[in-house]
Motif scaffolding. Sequence first.
Motif, PDB file in Angstrom:
ATOM      1  N   CYS A  15      23.197  -8.843  -9.019  1.00 32.09           N
ATOM      2  CA  CYS A  15      22.226 -10.183  -9.020  1.00 32.09           C
ATOM      3  C   CYS A  15      21.375  -9.719  -7.898  1.00 32.09           C
ATOM      4  O   CYS A  15      21.654  -8.618  -7.149  1.00 32.09           O
ATOM      5  N   VAL A  16      20.349 -10.395  -7.804  1.00 30.46           N
ATOM      6  CA  VAL A  16      19.515 -10.353  -6.715  1.00 30.46           C
ATOM      7  C   VAL A  16      20.196 -11.718  -5.733  1.00 30.46           C
ATOM      8  O   VAL A  16      19.895 -12.765  -6.304  1.00 30.46           O
ATOM      9  N   ALA A  17      20.319 -11.249  -4.605  1.00 36.76           N
ATOM     10  CA  ALA A  17      20.820 -12.578  -3.740  1.00 36.76           C
ATOM     11  C   ALA A  17      19.831 -12.943  -2.674  1.00 36.76           C
ATOM     12  O   ALA A  17      19.445 -12.009  -2.032  1.00 36.76           O
ATOM     13  N   LEU A  18      19.288 -14.215  -2.563  1.00 34.43           N
ATOM     14  CA  LEU A  18      18.426 -14.444  -1.543  1.00 34.43           C
ATOM     15  C   LEU A  18      19.151 -15.191  -0.494  1.00 34.43           C
ATOM     16  O   LEU A  18      19.514 -16.344  -0.769  1.00 34.43           O
ATOM     17  N   HIS A  64      18.484 -18.310   8.913  1.00 40.20           N
ATOM     18  CA  HIS A  64      17.453 -17.530   8.017  1.00 40.20           C
ATOM     19  C   HIS A  64      16.188 -17.611   8.430  1.00 40.20           C
ATOM     20  O   HIS A  64      15.508 -18.699   8.850  1.00 40.20           O
ATOM     21  N   THR A  65      15.544 -16.513   8.526  1.00 38.29           N
ATOM     22  CA  THR A  65      13.896 -16.449   8.985  1.00 38.29           C
ATOM     23  C   THR A  65      13.129 -16.093   8.063  1.00 38.29           C
ATOM     24  O   THR A  65      13.641 -14.695   7.346  1.00 38.29           O
ATOM     25  N   SER A  66      12.003 -16.732   7.512  1.00 40.21           N
ATOM     26  CA  SER A  66      11.615 -16.127   6.210  1.00 40.21           C
ATOM     27  C   SER A  66      10.787 -14.752   6.723  1.00 40.21           C
ATOM     28  O   SER A  66      10.378 -14.731   7.503  1.00 40.21           O
ATOM     29  N   PRO A  67      10.365 -13.918   5.299  1.00 42.23           N
ATOM     30  CA  PRO A  67       9.568 -12.973   5.703  1.00 42.23           C
ATOM     31  C   PRO A  67       8.471 -13.287   6.010  1.00 42.23           C
ATOM     32  O   PRO A  67       7.899 -14.457   5.708  1.00 42.23           O
ATOM     33  N   ASP A  68       7.483 -12.436   6.534  1.00 40.95           N
ATOM     34  CA  ASP A  68       6.165 -12.891   7.196  1.00 40.95           C
ATOM     35  C   ASP A  68       5.323 -11.964   6.618  1.00 40.95           C
ATOM     36  O   ASP A  68       4.671 -11.323   7.367  1.00 40.95           O
ATOM     37  N   ARG A  71       1.789 -10.047   7.362  1.00 41.52           N
ATOM     38  CA  ARG A  71       1.926  -9.891   8.444  1.00 41.52           C
ATOM     39  C   ARG A  71       2.968  -8.851   8.914  1.00 41.52           C
ATOM     40  O   ARG A  71       2.909  -8.113  10.084  1.00 41.52           O
ATOM     41  N   GLY A  72       4.354  -9.223   8.497  1.00 37.72           N
ATOM     42  CA  GLY A  72       5.341  -8.272   8.903  1.00 37.72           C
ATOM     43  C   GLY A  72       6.191  -7.777   7.739  1.00 37.72           C
ATOM     44  O   GLY A  72       5.308  -7.447   6.539  1.00 37.72           O
ATOM     45  N   GLN A  73       7.157  -7.421   7.770  1.00 31.61           N
ATOM     46  CA  GLN A  73       8.241  -6.501   6.801  1.00 31.61           C
ATOM     47  C   GLN A  73       8.187  -7.587   5.437  1.00 31.61           C
ATOM     48  O   GLN A  73       8.665  -8.937   5.618  1.00 31.61           O
ATOM     49  N   GLN A  74       8.120  -7.249   4.478  1.00 28.10           N
ATOM     50  CA  GLN A  74       8.413  -7.926   3.156  1.00 28.10           C
ATOM     51  C   GLN A  74       9.860  -8.162   3.030  1.00 28.10           C
ATOM     52  O   GLN A  74      10.048  -9.134   2.211  1.00 28.10           O
ATOM     53  N   GLN A  75      10.645  -7.321   3.101  1.00 23.79           N
ATOM     54  CA  GLN A  75      12.117  -7.196   2.974  1.00 23.79           C
ATOM     55  C   GLN A  75      12.461  -6.734   1.422  1.00 23.79           C
ATOM     56  O   GLN A  75      12.890  -5.676   1.206  1.00 23.79           O
ATOM     57  N   ALA A  76      11.927  -7.729   0.793  1.00 20.47           N
ATOM     58  CA  ALA A  76      12.270  -7.377  -0.738  1.00 20.47           C
ATOM     59  C   ALA A  76      11.377  -8.342  -1.650  1.00 20.47           C
ATOM     60  O   ALA A  76      11.037  -9.426  -0.767  1.00 20.47           O
ATOM     61  N   HIS A  77      11.192  -8.403  -2.879  1.00 19.12           N
ATOM     62  CA  HIS A  77      10.337  -9.319  -3.673  1.00 19.12           C
ATOM     63  C   HIS A  77      10.904  -9.213  -5.116  1.00 19.12           C
ATOM     64  O   HIS A  77      11.280  -7.998  -5.595  1.00 19.12           O
ATOM     65  N   LEU A  78      10.478 -10.381  -5.884  1.00 20.27           N
ATOM     66  CA  LEU A  78      10.883 -10.220  -7.222  1.00 20.27           C
ATOM     67  C   LEU A  78       9.480 -10.312  -7.981  1.00 20.27           C
ATOM     68  O   LEU A  78       8.461 -10.662  -7.574  1.00 20.27           O
ATOM     69  N   ASP A  79       9.418  -9.627  -8.979  1.00 19.26           N
ATOM     70  CA  ASP A  79       8.367  -9.524 -10.019  1.00 19.26           C
ATOM     71  C   ASP A  79       8.726 -10.207 -11.352  1.00 19.26           C
ATOM     72  O   ASP A  79       9.684  -9.979 -11.812  1.00 19.26           O
ATOM     73  N   PHE A  80       7.537 -11.208 -11.494  1.00 16.01           N
ATOM     74  CA  PHE A  80       7.869 -11.780 -12.912  1.00 16.01           C
ATOM     75  C   PHE A  80       6.568 -11.761 -13.746  1.00 16.01           C
ATOM     76  O   PHE A  80       5.672 -11.488 -13.268  1.00 16.01           O
ATOM     77  N   THR A  81       6.777 -11.368 -15.115  1.00 10.21           N
ATOM     78  CA  THR A  81       5.508 -11.472 -16.095  1.00 10.21           C
ATOM     79  C   THR A  81       5.183 -12.750 -16.399  1.00 10.21           C
ATOM     80  O   THR A  81       5.891 -13.453 -16.738  1.00 10.21           O
ATOM     81  N   GLY A 122      10.127 -19.080   1.548  1.00  7.74           N
ATOM     82  CA  GLY A 122       9.167 -17.840   1.995  1.00  7.74           C
ATOM     83  C   GLY A 122       9.426 -16.644   1.702  1.00  7.74           C
ATOM     84  O   GLY A 122       8.772 -15.650   1.956  1.00  7.74           O
ATOM     85  N   HIS A 123      10.429 -16.603   0.476  1.00 10.67           N
ATOM     86  CA  HIS A 123      10.657 -15.138  -0.115  1.00 10.67           C
ATOM     87  C   HIS A 123       9.399 -14.846  -1.043  1.00 10.67           C
ATOM     88  O   HIS A 123       9.189 -15.579  -1.770  1.00 10.67           O
ATOM     89  N   PRO A 124       8.854 -13.652  -0.772  1.00 12.06           N
ATOM     90  CA  PRO A 124       7.682 -13.278  -1.783  1.00 12.06           C
ATOM     91  C   PRO A 124       8.099 -13.089  -2.875  1.00 12.06           C
ATOM     92  O   PRO A 124       9.165 -12.383  -3.339  1.00 12.06           O
ATOM     93  N   PHE A 125       7.163 -13.321  -4.138  1.00 12.12           N
ATOM     94  CA  PHE A 125       7.385 -12.791  -5.442  1.00 12.12           C
ATOM     95  C   PHE A 125       5.953 -12.710  -6.017  1.00 12.12           C
ATOM     96  O   PHE A 125       4.988 -13.186  -5.530  1.00 12.12           O
ATOM     97  N   CYS A 126       6.040 -11.990  -6.982  1.00 14.76           N
ATOM     98  CA  CYS A 126       4.756 -11.676  -7.901  1.00 14.76           C
ATOM     99  C   CYS A 126       4.847 -12.178  -9.235  1.00 14.76           C
ATOM    100  O   CYS A 126       5.780 -12.044  -9.770  1.00 14.76           O
ATOM    101  N   LEU A 127       3.774 -12.802  -9.491  1.00 15.99           N
ATOM    102  CA  LEU A 127       3.412 -13.019 -10.733  1.00 15.99           C
ATOM    103  C   LEU A 127       2.455 -11.956 -11.441  1.00 15.99           C
ATOM    104  O   LEU A 127       1.306 -11.677 -10.997  1.00 15.99           O
TER     105      LEU A 127
END
Length: 136
Positions: A15-18, A64-68, A71-81, A122-127
Amino acid sequence: MSTPEGTASTIGWDCVALDCADPAGVATFYAELLGGSVKADPDGDWFDVVWDGPRIATQLAPDHTSPDWPRGQQQAHLDFTVADIATAHERVLQLGGSALDPVDPPRPKPERGFRVYADPAGHPFCLCRPTKDAWD
């Protein structure tokens, strides 16, 4: 996670664990966004998003501190279509997510094939458009 018989050293997908301060809330966000449901761990600090795609989990991280991003490091992100970006954009906002890049509502025939959002923690993800000609 299970591995096929005879391949004990094979690494497989789990899995991806957030990490987040509100794992139930973030799991609910993704379950509603993706048309799934939430399965809670008996201890209440781990939640699985059950849907037709790869497993997404959320776990309690009280500090937990949200990714910034950006401006800062993204850490990881999810992509959805998604084929209908305007409807998906509104759904993200209704569920408590936020638009990061760009922040304005989608316009017809955008040049870029993705938009960046953040879940309620605050976790980034993309559509992303599923094909080059989607989002007309």
